[in-house]
Write a protein that holds these residues in place. Structure first.
Motif, mmCIF file in Angstrom:
data_model
loop_
_atom_site.group_PDB
_atom_site.id
_atom_site.type_symbol
_atom_site.label_atom_id
_atom_site.label_comp_id
_atom_site.label_asym_id
_atom_site.label_seq_id
_atom_site.Cartn_x
_atom_site.Cartn_y
_atom_site.Cartn_z
ATOM 1 N N UNK A 1 1.110 8.636 5.782
ATOM 2 C CA UNK A 1 0.454 9.940 6.974
ATOM 3 C C UNK A 1 -0.997 10.503 7.119
ATOM 4 N N UNK A 2 -0.774 11.179 5.864
ATOM 5 C CA UNK A 2 -2.125 12.116 5.669
ATOM 6 C C UNK A 2 -3.688 11.202 4.704
ATOM 7 N N UNK A 3 -3.545 9.712 4.392
ATOM 8 C CA UNK A 3 -4.149 9.582 3.663
ATOM 9 C C UNK A 3 -4.427 7.960 4.916
ATOM 10 N N UNK A 4 -3.464 8.217 6.030
ATOM 11 C CA UNK A 4 -3.547 6.961 7.223
ATOM 12 C C UNK A 4 -3.860 5.649 6.815
ATOM 13 N N UNK A 5 -3.008 5.033 5.506
ATOM 14 C CA UNK A 5 -3.152 3.876 5.284
ATOM 15 C C UNK A 5 -1.721 3.366 4.821
ATOM 16 N N UNK A 6 -2.005 1.683 4.452
ATOM 17 C CA UNK A 6 -0.691 1.371 4.003
ATOM 18 C C UNK A 6 -1.037 0.456 2.714
ATOM 19 N N UNK A 7 -0.193 0.646 1.641
ATOM 20 C CA UNK A 7 -0.587 0.401 1.085
ATOM 21 C C UNK A 7 -0.292 -0.664 0.187
ATOM 22 N N UNK A 8 -0.345 -1.800 -0.093
ATOM 23 C CA UNK A 8 0.794 -3.429 -1.031
ATOM 24 C C UNK A 8 0.529 -2.543 -2.610
ATOM 25 N N UNK A 9 1.966 -2.255 -3.452
ATOM 26 C CA UNK A 9 1.676 -2.000 -4.505
ATOM 27 C C UNK A 9 2.376 -3.519 -5.373
ATOM 28 N N UNK A 10 1.641 -3.884 -6.839
ATOM 29 C CA UNK A 10 2.482 -4.948 -7.508
ATOM 30 C C UNK A 10 4.098 -4.647 -8.628
ATOM 31 N N UNK B 1 -2.045 -0.753 -7.542
ATOM 32 C CA UNK B 1 -2.294 -1.469 -5.694
ATOM 33 C C UNK B 1 -3.280 -2.293 -6.248
ATOM 34 N N UNK B 2 -2.400 -3.275 -4.614
ATOM 35 C CA UNK B 2 -3.456 -4.741 -4.199
ATOM 36 C C UNK B 2 -3.851 -4.684 -3.527
ATOM 37 N N UNK B 3 -3.762 -3.728 -2.353
ATOM 38 C CA UNK B 3 -4.372 -3.825 -1.387
ATOM 39 C C UNK B 3 -4.230 -2.346 -0.214
ATOM 40 N N UNK B 4 -5.270 -1.768 0.237
ATOM 41 C CA UNK B 4 -4.967 -0.188 0.915
ATOM 42 C C UNK B 4 -5.861 -1.338 2.548
ATOM 43 N N UNK B 5 -5.206 -0.615 3.677
ATOM 44 C CA UNK B 5 -5.495 -0.588 4.620
ATOM 45 C C UNK B 5 -5.323 0.667 5.411
ATOM 46 N N UNK B 6 -6.390 0.916 5.365
ATOM 47 C CA UNK B 6 -6.842 2.862 5.799
ATOM 48 C C UNK B 6 -7.787 2.218 7.054
ATOM 49 N N UNK B 7 -7.247 3.363 8.605
ATOM 50 C CA UNK B 7 -7.609 3.685 8.927
ATOM 51 C C UNK B 7 -8.137 5.165 9.609
#
Length: 208
Positions: free
Chosen positions: A179-188, A193-199
């Protein structure tokens, strides 16, 4: 048919599938403001409890804002996910000391870390554990969108970084939302962290 749940603090009622059969999973425990400490009940199609998933503090050494009060289980209130491997993904919180100087806080500050666990449903054995603060090199504190507002100076008032809302498994990878990082993370499968979508939230409108 109408089923009524227990008269207690409950959350995250979710119809799911386990071993090819429909089940109902829900959280029950001590509910605080935005987080909690409890267990997951799994009910079969006849609404009988067939599994109860717990996360004892004796093994994980949790520190909480409620110390010295302890709890039978430390699973957070947010949604769980049953996987096709017969495991369940749950979130948890843990208070720990942390350097908040990158965002203008005290160097000897306190945060409420966000964690998730993958637990074997039949044995209640922890198979995987992941902590946000242990991945600071990949998820820097400066990514947070939550103002300090004076928090983070004590164990009883930690800065709520990062507040995890959900975790799901796709193959060997984990998809995690904060919530407070305003992010979705894909972890292996190792938690990297494989990628991060930060809004970044929209700034408040300027006064007329």
């Amino acid at each position: 048919f109408v089923w009524q749940g227990p008269n207690a603090n409950t959350s995250a009622y979710q119809p799911q599938m386990l071993d090819g059969e429909p089940v109902l999973a829900y959280w029950q425990g001590a509910n605080y403001q935005g987080y909690g400490f409890g267990a997951i009940s799994i009910l079969n199609a006849s609404y009988q409890e067939i599994h109860r998933i717990t996360l004892p503090g004796t093994e994980q050494h949790f520190v909480t804002t409620a110390d010295p009060e302890t709890f039978p289980s430390y699973i957070d209130i947010h949604e769980s996910q049953i996987t096709s491997d017969g495991t369940i993904l749950v979130t948890a919180v843990n208070v720990t000391q942390f350097d908040l100087s990158p965002i203008g806080g005290p160097k000897d500050g306190w945060v409420q870390d966000g964690l998730f666990y993958e637990i074997d449903i039949k044995t209640n054995k922890v198979l995987f554990r992941w902590s946000t603060v242990e991945h600071l090199s990949e998820i820097p504190l400066t990514d947070t969108e939550l103002p300090l507002l004076g928090s983070g100076t004590s164990k009883s008032d930690p800065y709520e970084y990062p507040h995890l809302n959900s975790v799901a498994k796709y193959g060997d990878s984990y998809l995690l939302s904060s919530r407070f990082l305003c992010s979705i993370f894909l972890l292996d499968k190792n938690g990297n962290v494989t990628w991060q979508l930060h809004v970044r939230p929209f700034p408040p409108p300027l006064p007329p």
